[in-house]
Design a protein around this motif. Structure first.
Motif, PDB file in Angstrom:
ATOM      1  N   HIS A  80     -81.187 -34.949  84.786  1.00  0.00           N
ATOM      2  CA  HIS A  80     -80.192 -34.827  86.214  1.00  0.00           C
ATOM      3  C   HIS A  80     -79.476 -33.525  85.986  1.00  0.00           C
ATOM      4  CE1 HIS A  80     -80.785 -38.903  85.336  1.00  0.00           C
ATOM      5  NE2 HIS A  80     -80.729 -39.249  86.554  1.00  0.00           N
ATOM      6  N   VAL A  81     -79.789 -32.625  87.011  1.00  0.00           N
ATOM      7  CA  VAL A  81     -78.867 -31.285  86.837  1.00  0.00           C
ATOM      8  C   VAL A  81     -77.873 -31.639  87.799  1.00  0.00           C
ATOM      9  CG1 VAL A  81     -78.849 -28.995  87.799  1.00  0.00           C
ATOM     10  CG2 VAL A  81     -81.050 -29.952  86.545  1.00  0.00           C
ATOM     11  N   LEU A  82     -76.522 -31.236  87.103  1.00  0.00           N
ATOM     12  CA  LEU A  82     -75.364 -31.725  87.906  1.00  0.00           C
ATOM     13  C   LEU A  82     -74.786 -30.698  88.759  1.00  0.00           C
ATOM     14  CD1 LEU A  82     -73.195 -33.453  85.042  1.00  0.00           C
ATOM     15  CD2 LEU A  82     -74.915 -34.563  86.780  1.00  0.00           C
ATOM     16  N   LEU A 120     -77.568 -32.741  91.572  1.00  0.00           N
ATOM     17  CA  LEU A 120     -78.089 -31.866  92.386  1.00  0.00           C
ATOM     18  C   LEU A 120     -79.579 -31.554  92.415  1.00  0.00           C
ATOM     19  CD1 LEU A 120     -77.135 -29.048  93.798  1.00  0.00           C
ATOM     20  CD2 LEU A 120     -77.097 -27.821  91.554  1.00  0.00           C
ATOM     21  N   ALA A 121     -80.196 -32.050  91.092  1.00  0.00           N
ATOM     22  CA  ALA A 121     -81.693 -32.070  91.012  1.00  0.00           C
ATOM     23  C   ALA A 121     -82.054 -33.091  90.007  1.00  0.00           C
ATOM     24  CB  ALA A 121     -82.236 -30.771  90.386  1.00  0.00           C
ATOM     25  N   THR A 122     -82.927 -33.804  90.013  1.00  0.00           N
ATOM     26  CA  THR A 122     -83.517 -34.876  89.137  1.00  0.00           C
ATOM     27  C   THR A 122     -84.907 -34.692  88.854  1.00  0.00           C
ATOM     28  OG1 THR A 122     -81.856 -36.408  90.261  1.00  0.00           O
ATOM     29  CG2 THR A 122     -83.622 -37.378  88.690  1.00  0.00           C
ATOM     30  N   LEU A 154     -73.180 -27.266  88.341  1.00  0.00           N
ATOM     31  CA  LEU A 154     -72.029 -27.194  87.401  1.00  0.00           C
ATOM     32  C   LEU A 154     -72.358 -26.369  86.040  1.00  0.00           C
ATOM     33  CD1 LEU A 154     -69.250 -28.700  86.450  1.00  0.00           C
ATOM     34  CD2 LEU A 154     -70.660 -30.367  85.540  1.00  0.00           C
ATOM     35  N   VAL A 155     -71.400 -25.301  85.639  1.00  0.00           N
ATOM     36  CA  VAL A 155     -71.895 -24.434  84.631  1.00  0.00           C
ATOM     37  C   VAL A 155     -70.775 -24.464  83.492  1.00  0.00           C
ATOM     38  CG1 VAL A 155     -72.003 -22.011  84.306  1.00  0.00           C
ATOM     39  CG2 VAL A 155     -72.717 -22.774  86.498  1.00  0.00           C
ATOM     40  N   PHE A 156     -71.136 -24.609  82.500  1.00  0.00           N
ATOM     41  CA  PHE A 156     -70.564 -24.578  81.277  1.00  0.00           C
ATOM     42  C   PHE A 156     -70.611 -23.378  80.285  1.00  0.00           C
ATOM     43  CE2 PHE A 156     -69.045 -26.048  76.836  1.00  0.00           C
ATOM     44  CZ  PHE A 156     -67.882 -26.678  77.498  1.00  0.00           C
TER      45      PHE A 156
END
Length: 171
Positions: A80-82, A120-122, A154-156
């Protein structure tokens, strides 16, 4: 002329981690089932595309993570892209313990991995290969289904969550 810090002393793992942290990454949650049929998952930033034909992606997990064995068992996987608004979900799955699933809405397709709502994407995947990677296991998965929505990721980076800068449109 900018100066740079060169590190020539014996290798320092903390420094290595800090410098790696300068590379911004998206944030994902990977999910599968354990041997008892319970959902397991972890927040992961080591996600990457591998191949278009066949469609392959990879992620890695520390061998010390409680859920690593569940992924190594070869069951279905979801990645899962958050989205930028899912920082609390990322934090929830970054910590250990089973309570991360309490009061959380999730589903699953026929014999698929647990699917979190609102990503956002799965990528729904089946295992393709595993490789030793030092203190991690590298998992390669073949994508069977995907879904996505519009939004910002969401970026880290550098030990914290970041937001992408707005793009200026020139006419």
């Amino acid at each position: 002329m900018p100066t740079s810090n060169h590190h020539s002393a014996p290798f320092d793992g903390r420094l290595f981690r800090r410098v790696l942290g300068l590379f911004p990454t998206g944030v994902t949650i990977v999910t599968t089932w354990d041997e008892a049929g319970r959902p397991v998952g972890a927040t992961v930033s080591s996600f990457n595309s591998v191949s278009l034909e066949p469609p392959l992606v990879l992620f890695s997990l520390a061998k010390s993570m409680a859920c690593c064995d569940a992924f190594a068992a070869g069951g279905p996987i979801a990645i899962h892209v958050l989205g930028a608004e899912q920082e609390s979900l990322s934090n929830r799955f970054a910590r250990g313990g089973a309570d991360k699933w309490t009061d959380l809405n999730y589903g699953a397709r026929d014999q698929g991995a647990p699917l979190l709502e609102g990503a956002l994407a799965t990528f729904e995947c089946r295992p393709y290969a595993q490789y030793p990677g030092g203190d991690h296991t590298i998992f390669v998965a073949q994508v069977e289904r995907l879904r996505f929505r519009d939004g910002e990721p969401l970026v880290f980076c550098a030990g914290g969550y970041r937001q992408l800068a707005e793009r200026e449109v020139c006419a």
